[in-house]
Design an enzyme around this catalytic site. Structure first.
Site, short mmCIF file in Angstrom:
data_model
loop_
_atom_site.label_atom_id
_atom_site.label_comp_id
_atom_site.label_asym_id
_atom_site.label_seq_id
_atom_site.Cartn_x
_atom_site.Cartn_y
_atom_site.Cartn_z
CD GLU A 69 -1.47 -2.33 1.99
OE1 GLU A 69 -2.31 -3.01 2.60
OE2 GLU A 69 -0.25 -2.62 1.96
NE ARG B 90 21.93 -18.85 -14.89
CZ ARG B 90 21.94 -19.73 -13.90
NH1 ARG B 90 22.27 -19.36 -12.67
NH2 ARG B 90 21.58 -20.99 -14.11
#
Length: 336
Positions: free
Chosen positions: A23, A177
């Site tokens: 939030e 990766r």
């Protein structure tokens, strides 16, 4: 997500325990456009001060008019944000896409209710359930598309866990990766009862911000711990059983106390068998290649069998999808 006049003006997600919640990031992204807007959240805004201030107050101070919540917070101390905001005159709606929001929040729910991380067993195997071509041998089983999926998975988890045998055979880096994007390396966790790993292993020689933790039994040699610590490892001693094997739940307790909420268990077969045998696997990701290997290959599980009078473990909410030439089977073993 913050929406004003039908336009998304702010987005955010919770990046790590102890840091600002989703939030706050979304409200910061929206800035002054938060006033009079609607905020959509998967989890009820927290209503207490812990390591971060309460999100309910941040929403109120930002001038949000309406709050749409997927699921209420199961944490007894942090809950109550919906009631607080409603009492301050905001329009609050709860239970929107609740099942989907629970699925997104599985790791959080398990961690706050049990203290343990959410555990996912991941493996690549042949049609006959073999994860290697020969005993003690490595080699890729599935294709490149499955490999890309695994790295996307790693990017979502707090930790990745393997056994010492897999570390010796594959000498992996256990990093994330991703093509065209920077992945987040998870904490690397190795179960090595007697501290048999070499300080020269790739795990200790990486350009990565993530740490490598080694779990061993209490009686493991102190001089080996010293060598691994000098290589950058963090060594944890935990309980072992009568045969010197680490108790996996003790490993998870240490990780849980360190705010690790999700663990991707990548093997090998004895690790998978141990976690299943102790009923510690919550979800599975099995990548299956379209060929057979035969008896000489290493099976997915070793050291596990269900009781003769019991029922075999069955996946719930199972999905099957094509990943290149391979097939990915996903499913749940537990509920939270």
């Amino acid at each position: 997500m913050v929406v004003r006049d039908g336009e998304v003006v702010g987005r955010g997600y919770h990046r790590k325990a102890g840091t600002p919640h989703a939030e706050v990031h979304a409200l910061t992204d929206a800035g002054e456009r938060s006033r009079g807007a609607t905020i959509y959240v998967t989890l009820e805004p927290c209503n207490h001060t812990g390591r971060t201030p309460p999100c309910s107050r941040a929403i109120l101070e930002a001038g949000i008019r309406r709050v749409v919540i997927g699921m209420l917070d199961p944490h007894g101390l942090a809950g109550g944000g919906a009631a607080f905001l409603a009492s301050r005159g905001l329009e609050v709606t709860t239970g929107i896409l609740e099942k989907r929001c629970r699925e997104i929040n599985y790791p959080f729910i398990k961690h706050v209710t049990t203290g343990l991380p959410w555990v996912v067993m991941k493996a690549a195997m042949s049609l006959d359930g073999r994860i290697s071509y020969l005993p003690g041998g490595g080699g890729r089983i599935t294709g490149p598309e499955a490999g890309h999926s695994v790295h996307r998975l790693r990017d979502r988890f707090d930790a990745i866990l393997i056994g010492a045998a897999t570390a010796r055979i594959d000498n992996p880096s256990l990093t994330t990766r991703l093509e065209g994007a920077k992945g987040r390396d998870p904490l690397r966790v190795i179960l090595d009862s007697n501290l048999s790993l070499s300080p020269e292993a790739h795990l200790f020689n990486l350009d990565s911000p993530a740490q490598t933790w080694i779990f061993c039994r209490a009686e493991a040699p102190a001089e080996k711990e010293q060598r691994l610590a000098e290589a950058g490892a963090v060594v944890h001693r935990v309980a072992s059983d009568g045969e010197g094997r680490l108790v996996p739940e003790e490993v998870l307790k240490v990780l849980g106390r360190s705010d690790i909420t999700s663990v991707l268990v990548e093997g090998g077969s004895r690790i998978h068998g141990s976690f299943l045998g102790h009923s510690l696997v919550d979800q599975v990701y099995l990548f299956m290649a379209p060929f057979f290997i035969g008896d000489q290959g290493t099976p997915l599980l070793q050291g596990y069998s269900f009781p003769a009078t019991g029922e075999p473990l069955r996946l719930r909410d199972m999905t099957v999808e094509r990943v290149g030439e391979d097939v990915l089977i996903q499913g749940l073993l537990t509920t939270v």
